[in-house]
Design an enzyme around this catalytic site. Structure first.
Site, PDB file in Angstrom:
ATOM      1  N   GLY A  16       0.826  -1.212   0.000  1.00  0.00           N
ATOM      2  CA  GLY A  16       0.000   0.000   0.000  1.00  0.00           C
ATOM      3  C   GLY A  16       0.855   1.254   0.000  1.00  0.00           C
ATOM      4  CB  CYS A  43       2.970  -8.859  -0.309  1.00  0.00           C
ATOM      5  SG  CYS A  43       2.711  -9.661  -1.886  1.00  0.00           S
ATOM      6  CB  CYS A  48       1.923 -12.998  -1.468  1.00  0.00           C
ATOM      7  SG  CYS A  48       1.028 -11.848  -0.437  1.00  0.00           S
ATOM      8  CE  LYS A  51       1.468 -18.148  -0.765  1.00  0.00           C
ATOM      9  NZ  LYS A  51       0.494 -17.404   0.004  1.00  0.00           N
ATOM     10  N   GLY A 175      -3.441 -23.025  13.955  1.00  0.00           N
ATOM     11  CA  GLY A 175      -4.315 -22.213  13.110  1.00  0.00           C
ATOM     12  C   GLY A 175      -4.778 -23.053  11.942  1.00  0.00           C
ATOM     13  CE1 TYR A 178      -6.754 -16.307   1.809  1.00  0.00           C
ATOM     14  CE2 TYR A 178      -7.708 -15.917   3.966  1.00  0.00           C
ATOM     15  CZ  TYR A 178      -7.750 -15.780   2.603  1.00  0.00           C
ATOM     16  OH  TYR A 178      -8.793 -15.119   2.019  1.00  0.00           O
ATOM     17  CB  ILE A 179      -0.480 -18.455   7.214  1.00  0.00           C
ATOM     18  CG1 ILE A 179      -0.590 -17.050   6.619  1.00  0.00           C
ATOM     19  CG2 ILE A 179       0.963 -18.812   7.522  1.00  0.00           C
ATOM     20  CD1 ILE A 179      -0.028 -15.935   7.480  1.00  0.00           C
ATOM     21  CD  GLU A 182      -1.477 -19.704   1.304  1.00  0.00           C
ATOM     22  OE1 GLU A 182      -0.622 -18.983   1.863  1.00  0.00           O
ATOM     23  OE2 GLU A 182      -2.277 -19.271   0.453  1.00  0.00           O
ATOM     24  NE  ARG A 205     -13.829 -18.601  12.327  1.00  0.00           N
ATOM     25  CZ  ARG A 205     -13.744 -17.321  12.690  1.00  0.00           C
ATOM     26  NH1 ARG A 205     -14.708 -16.490  12.398  1.00  0.00           N
ATOM     27  NH2 ARG A 205     -12.688 -16.878  13.358  1.00  0.00           N
ATOM     28  CG  HIS A 437     -12.924 -30.935 -24.765  1.00  0.00           C
ATOM     29  ND1 HIS A 437     -13.298 -31.401 -23.524  1.00  0.00           N
ATOM     30  CD2 HIS A 437     -12.615 -32.014 -25.513  1.00  0.00           C
ATOM     31  CE1 HIS A 437     -13.224 -32.720 -23.523  1.00  0.00           C
ATOM     32  NE2 HIS A 437     -12.808 -33.119 -24.717  1.00  0.00           N
ATOM     33  CD  GLU A 442     -13.954 -29.302 -21.042  1.00  0.00           C
ATOM     34  OE1 GLU A 442     -14.742 -29.179 -21.992  1.00  0.00           O
ATOM     35  OE2 GLU A 442     -13.045 -30.162 -21.015  1.00  0.00           O
TER      36      GLU A 442
HETATM   37  P1  NDP Z   1      -6.529 -16.460   9.175  1.00  0.00           P
HETATM   38  O1  NDP Z   1      -7.385 -15.391   9.698  1.00  0.00           O
HETATM   39  O2  NDP Z   1      -6.723 -16.947   7.791  1.00  0.00           O
HETATM   40  O3  NDP Z   1      -6.631 -17.733  10.116  1.00  0.00           O
HETATM   41  C1  NDP Z   1      -6.349 -17.642  11.477  1.00  0.00           C
HETATM   42  C2  NDP Z   1      -6.496 -19.016  12.086  1.00  0.00           C
HETATM   43  O4  NDP Z   1      -5.999 -18.946  13.401  1.00  0.00           O
HETATM   44  C3  NDP Z   1      -7.927 -19.471  12.166  1.00  0.00           C
HETATM   45  O5  NDP Z   1      -7.957 -20.861  11.979  1.00  0.00           O
HETATM   46  C4  NDP Z   1      -8.333 -19.089  13.593  1.00  0.00           C
HETATM   47  O6  NDP Z   1      -9.257 -19.976  14.163  1.00  0.00           O
HETATM   48  C5  NDP Z   1      -7.027 -19.235  14.337  1.00  0.00           C
HETATM   49  N1  NDP Z   1      -6.905 -18.255  15.407  1.00  0.00           N
HETATM   50  C6  NDP Z   1      -7.147 -16.943  15.351  1.00  0.00           C
HETATM   51  N2  NDP Z   1      -6.894 -16.360  16.528  1.00  0.00           N
HETATM   52  C7  NDP Z   1      -6.470 -17.321  17.349  1.00  0.00           C
HETATM   53  C8  NDP Z   1      -6.056 -17.355  18.700  1.00  0.00           C
HETATM   54  N3  NDP Z   1      -6.074 -16.261  19.444  1.00  0.00           N
HETATM   55  N4  NDP Z   1      -5.666 -18.538  19.226  1.00  0.00           N
HETATM   56  C9  NDP Z   1      -5.683 -19.665  18.466  1.00  0.00           C
HETATM   57  N5  NDP Z   1      -6.077 -19.686  17.200  1.00  0.00           N
HETATM   58  C10 NDP Z   1      -6.459 -18.536  16.633  1.00  0.00           C
HETATM   59  O7  NDP Z   1      -5.043 -15.943   9.444  1.00  0.00           O
HETATM   60  P2  NDP Z   1      -3.626 -16.328   8.839  1.00  0.00           P
HETATM   61  O8  NDP Z   1      -2.674 -16.086   9.925  1.00  0.00           O
HETATM   62  O9  NDP Z   1      -3.648 -17.652   8.165  1.00  0.00           O
HETATM   63  O10 NDP Z   1      -3.440 -15.217   7.713  1.00  0.00           O
HETATM   64  C11 NDP Z   1      -3.565 -13.845   8.049  1.00  0.00           C
HETATM   65  C12 NDP Z   1      -4.148 -13.068   6.901  1.00  0.00           C
HETATM   66  O11 NDP Z   1      -3.188 -12.953   5.871  1.00  0.00           O
HETATM   67  C13 NDP Z   1      -5.362 -13.735   6.275  1.00  0.00           C
HETATM   68  O12 NDP Z   1      -6.550 -13.288   6.871  1.00  0.00           O
HETATM   69  C14 NDP Z   1      -5.264 -13.338   4.844  1.00  0.00           C
HETATM   70  O13 NDP Z   1      -6.073 -12.226   4.619  1.00  0.00           O
HETATM   71  C15 NDP Z   1      -3.818 -13.014   4.613  1.00  0.00           C
HETATM   72  N6  NDP Z   1      -3.187 -14.070   3.798  1.00  0.00           N
HETATM   73  C16 NDP Z   1      -3.640 -14.259   2.534  1.00  0.00           C
HETATM   74  C17 NDP Z   1      -3.104 -15.248   1.749  1.00  0.00           C
HETATM   75  C18 NDP Z   1      -3.627 -15.467   0.375  1.00  0.00           C
HETATM   76  O14 NDP Z   1      -4.280 -14.578  -0.158  1.00  0.00           O
HETATM   77  N7  NDP Z   1      -3.392 -16.619  -0.245  1.00  0.00           N
HETATM   78  C19 NDP Z   1      -2.020 -16.105   2.229  1.00  0.00           C
HETATM   79  C20 NDP Z   1      -1.648 -15.831   3.584  1.00  0.00           C
HETATM   80  C21 NDP Z   1      -2.204 -14.852   4.334  1.00  0.00           C
HETATM   81  P3  NDP Z   1     -10.844 -19.861  13.958  1.00  0.00           P
HETATM   82  O15 NDP Z   1     -11.150 -20.488  12.660  1.00  0.00           O
HETATM   83  O16 NDP Z   1     -11.394 -20.566  15.122  1.00  0.00           O
HETATM   84  O17 NDP Z   1     -11.118 -18.401  13.990  1.00  0.00           O
END
Ligand code: NDP
Length: 448
Positions: A16, A43, A48, A51, A175, A178-179, A182, A205, A437, A442
């Site tokens: 940004g 990123c 990104c 990764k 967790g 995403y991360i 991946e 989620r 095809h 498709e």
């Molecule tokens: P996410 O928000 O995707 O996932 C966080 C995970 O951690 C969830 O499973 C959540 O559980 C759990 N969690 C959250 N808070 C706690 C806590 N206090 N204690 C234990 N577990 C917890 O976050 P990420 O860290 O994976 O990624 C961060 C952001 O970075 C993403 O939101 C995304 O926007 C961005 N990103 C995008 C990518 C892409 O575009 N491909 C790749 C990597 C990152 P629950 O489900 O219960 O909430």
């Protein structure tokens, strides 16, 4: 009129900040940017980009296995992590150089140090030097959240994952977002025994339930382990460096590495925000209006520090809109609807628009079309892995409200499909398009 050192002082040179600074400069503004780490931001430097390079590297594990079914005889293949790591980090250096060049060629002055707010129009650099600016833009991003349990300091985050000296034999990834997904795919393909643990009983989620279920099923078949409804109690370090993780509802577990992927929190600390009176929202992010302006007239913020949508292309759009509005004489806002996204898991997921559950809640009745298929490549490779494409439509008009996909190359396919969804096209428009095809894509125009 007050005389300032700059028209714009940007704090943070990530996606940004770089976009906003260079566009503002192109609009004729005198711009400076302060960055305490490396130009490029999360990123480019530790997100990104590196990764995705690891994802490419990881894919070879299965590609090499599959190659034998396509007639390729190979000797023993060996994976060299250090070689991949150093090649990836080398490319990060190259990109860091390019981003720096972009700023310099746009005559943006760079301060390689931390800056904090000391007034509505003033920042103070780590060196103690003060700089004034008509406008200040905060783009300090976010950092990994680490749960506060005893022994958390023994774990790592995605920041460190790119610099490991060796692939851990056993890794626990905390967790299920995403991360986590991946890196679960990456480490699994590199030969680690991977366990993913989450506090809830679901992964990813916000993504469509059928797609999430398919990823869970495929991941389990591949050999990734899952522990749900698990909260950290403590992490102990053994004499040999291994870790014992104690968690609720499950037996303790011995691993060689714990990777926290439990969300990211906005970088708002020690920036002087309180001193200047910049308001935060209930999530601890900087509160901004539709033009990314804070409650202080001269101070703006874009990207993850505002926690609107934590995605690089969104931060870039916010930076561009800010620069066009404030320096280009063209008031611009960002359209947050229908943002496509992808998870580079193995296999990857891509989505745009509403999930079936969201659409049902919003529209009452929806029509869902799916294709559950085994890609031709997987058939020849004897790989029993099925893709799932799902289209959610408004029942009365058949307007496409969302598309959800899991399967190889789904992010590549989704980018084009997202144009159609954003444009408000209907299922009939998809059906009227002749298939290419044989492709996986498709299936999108042949959905039943
Ligand atoms: P996410 O928000 O995707 O996932 C966080 C995970 O951690 C969830 O499973 C959540 O559980 C759990 N969690 C959250 N808070 C706690 C806590 N206090 N204690 C234990 N577990 C917890 O976050 P990420 O860290 O994976 O990624 C961060 C952001 O970075 C993403 O939101 C995304 O926007 C961005 N990103 C995008 C990518 C892409 O575009 N491909 C790749 C990597 C990152 P629950 O489900 O219960 O909430």
């Amino acid at each position: 009129m007050a005389d300032y050192d700059y028209d714009l002082f940007t704090i943070g040179a990530g996606s940004g900040g770089v976009r906003a600074s260079r566009v503002a400069a192109a609009h004729g503004a005198r711009v400076a940017v302060a960055e305490e780490y490396r130009i490029g931001g999360t990123c480019v430097i530790r997100g990104c980009v590196p990764k995705k390079m690891l994802v490419y590297g990881a894919h070879f594990a299965e590609d090499l296995e599959d190659a034998r079914h396509f007639g390729w005889e190979m000797g023993e293949c060996r994976f060299d992590w250090i070689k991949l790591r150093d090649n990836v980090l080398g490319d990060v250096d190259r990109l860091n150089g390019l981003y720096t060049q972009t700023l310099e060629s746009n005559k943006v002055e760079i301060f390689h140090e931390r800056a904090t707010l000391t007034g509505p129009n003033e920042v103070t650099l780590a060196s103690g030097e003060k700089k004034t600016a008509r406008h200040i833009l905060i783009c300090t991003g976010a950092r990994p959240h680490v749960p506060s349990c005893p022994g958390h300091e023994h774990g790592i985050t995605s920041n460190e994952a790119f610099h490991l000296d060796a692939i851990p034999k056993r890794i626990l990834i905390a967790g299920a977002g995403y991360i986590a997904n991946e890196f679960a795919g990456i480490f699994h393909q590199f030969g680690a025994k991977v366990t993913l643990m989450n506090r809830s009983d679901q992964l990813l989620r916000g993504y469509d339930e059928s797609i999430r279920d398919r990823l869970l099923q495929i991941s389990m078949i591949k050999g990734i382990n899952f522990r749900f409804n698990a909260n950290f109690e403590k992490i102990e370090k053994n004499g040999d460096g291994s870790l014992v993780v104690h968690m609720s509802n499950h037996d303790p577990m011995e691993v060689d590495c714990v990777l926290f992927a439990t969300g990211r929190v906005p970088n708002t600390q020690n920036l002087g925000l309180e001193d200047v009176g910049v308001k935060l929202n209930e999530r601890g992010a900087i509160a901004v209006d539709e033009h990314s302006r804070t409650n202080i007239e001269s101070i703006y913020a874009v990207g993850d520090v505002t926690d609107r949508v934590q995605l690089t292309p969104v931060a870039i759009r916010e930076g561009q809109a800010f620069a066009d509005t404030v320096f280009g004489g063209k008031p611009t806002t960002v359209d947050y609807s229908c943002i496509p996204s992808a998870v580079f898991s193995h296999p990857p997921i891509a989505a745009v628009g509403l999930t079936e559950a969201e659409a049902t809640q919003k529209y009452g009745s929806v029509k869902v079309y799916t294709s559950d298929f085994r890609a031709m490549k997987n058939v020849v490779a004897h790989r029993n892995e099925r893709s799932l494409y799902k289209m959610v439509c408004e029942a009365s008009t058949e307007r496409v409200l969302g598309i959800h996909m899991i399967g190889s190359e789904s992010p590549e396919i989704m980018q084009a499909a997202a144009v159609a969804v954003k444009a408000g096209l209907t299922k009939a428009d998809f059906d009227a398009t002749v298939a290419i095809h044989p492709t996986m894509a498709e299936e999108l125009v042949l959905l039943k």
